[in-house]
Motif scaffolding. Structure first.
Motif, PDB file in Angstrom:
ATOM      1  N   VAL A  38      47.366  40.323  44.929  1.00  0.00           N
ATOM      2  CA  VAL A  38      47.266  41.397  43.940  1.00  0.00           C
ATOM      3  C   VAL A  38      48.600  42.142  43.805  1.00  0.00           C
ATOM      4  N   ARG A  41      51.501  38.751  42.644  1.00  0.00           N
ATOM      5  CA  ARG A  41      51.122  38.211  41.338  1.00  0.00           C
ATOM      6  C   ARG A  41      51.862  36.923  40.981  1.00  0.00           C
ATOM      7  N   LEU A  47      44.085  35.748  40.715  1.00  0.00           N
ATOM      8  CA  LEU A  47      43.749  37.138  40.387  1.00  0.00           C
ATOM      9  C   LEU A  47      42.427  37.174  39.636  1.00  0.00           C
ATOM     10  N   ASN A  49      39.454  39.566  37.430  1.00  0.00           N
ATOM     11  CA  ASN A  49      39.502  40.608  36.400  1.00  0.00           C
ATOM     12  C   ASN A  49      39.421  41.995  37.033  1.00  0.00           C
ATOM     13  N   PRO A  50      40.326  42.899  36.633  1.00  0.00           N
ATOM     14  CA  PRO A  50      40.246  44.272  37.157  1.00  0.00           C
ATOM     15  C   PRO A  50      39.020  44.990  36.614  1.00  0.00           C
ATOM     16  N   SER A  52      37.269  48.762  36.000  1.00  0.00           N
ATOM     17  CA  SER A  52      37.547  50.188  35.878  1.00  0.00           C
ATOM     18  C   SER A  52      36.229  50.940  35.736  1.00  0.00           C
ATOM     19  N   LEU A  62      39.897  52.304  39.699  1.00  0.00           N
ATOM     20  CA  LEU A  62      40.288  50.951  39.315  1.00  0.00           C
ATOM     21  C   LEU A  62      40.260  50.037  40.529  1.00  0.00           C
ATOM     22  N   GLU A  64      41.320  46.205  41.532  1.00  0.00           N
ATOM     23  CA  GLU A  64      42.035  44.994  41.141  1.00  0.00           C
ATOM     24  C   GLU A  64      41.867  43.954  42.242  1.00  0.00           C
ATOM     25  N   SER A  66      41.727  40.156  44.089  1.00  0.00           N
ATOM     26  CA  SER A  66      42.322  38.822  44.094  1.00  0.00           C
ATOM     27  C   SER A  66      41.638  38.048  45.212  1.00  0.00           C
ATOM     28  N   ARG A  71      43.292  45.879  45.421  1.00  0.00           N
ATOM     29  CA  ARG A  71      44.000  47.150  45.265  1.00  0.00           C
ATOM     30  C   ARG A  71      43.044  48.121  44.584  1.00  0.00           C
TER      31      ARG A  71
END
Length: 170
Positions: A38, A41, A47, A49-50, A52, A62, A64, A66, A71
């Protein structure tokens, strides 16, 4: 936990719990390296999909994910200038001591107040549910701390104003 905050924090808890399905995944670029995907990259296919979660425009969360790291970024509610200053000072104070928090990043993701990086090694050494509890409790406590500091500042400002006005009244 305030009643209005409970659904937001429960959503954060369940989403973060689902996002923390990490495994050991060595780098495909450099042999014998294991970097958080993450952050570096290198491979888009590693990775996810983030996600939110927004309570309002001023309060966001948020995730994020992987394959080997997640994160987590938090935007702390800042309703006015005083809360913005308090939030910036408080988060910078915490981030300067990030080595004591293990999962805290020194720099937040752009547009957010504070960020955490959880890797597969953290999940191997710590309990997953305790990490999730820590993040949710952190969100609760930092909001509470900023509100308490604002109340203390306003009380002190009131005392200073009263003392200042006494000089002119006499």
């Amino acid at each position: 936990m305030a009643n209005s905050l409970a659904p937001y924090l429960n959503c954060v808890r369940t989403t973060l719990d689902a996002g923390l399905c990490l495994r050991n995944f060595p780098s495909q670029m450099v042999e014998r390296h294991n970097k958080p995907e993450v952050e570096v990259r290198h491979n888009k296919e590693l990775l996810l999909n983030p996600l939110s979660i927004c309570r309002s425009n001023q309060e966001k969360f948020l995730i994020e994910p992987s394959v080997n790291s997640v994160r987590v970024s938090i935007l702390i509610k800042q309703a006015d200038e005083i809360e913005t200053i308090l939030c910036n000072k408080f988060t910078s104070f915490l981030m300067q001591r990030s080595e004591h928090f293990i999962i805290m990043r020194r720099k937040p993701v752009e547009g957010y107040s504070i960020s955490f990086l959880i890797t597969n090694t953290h999940l191997e050494t710590m309990w997953k549910h305790k990490l999730v509890d820590f993040v949710v409790q952190f969100m609760e406590d930092i909001d509470k701390e900023i509100k308490e500091m604002k109340i203390r500042i306003n009380a002190r400002a009131k005392l200073v104003a009263l003392e200042w006005m006494k000089e002119y009244a006499a």
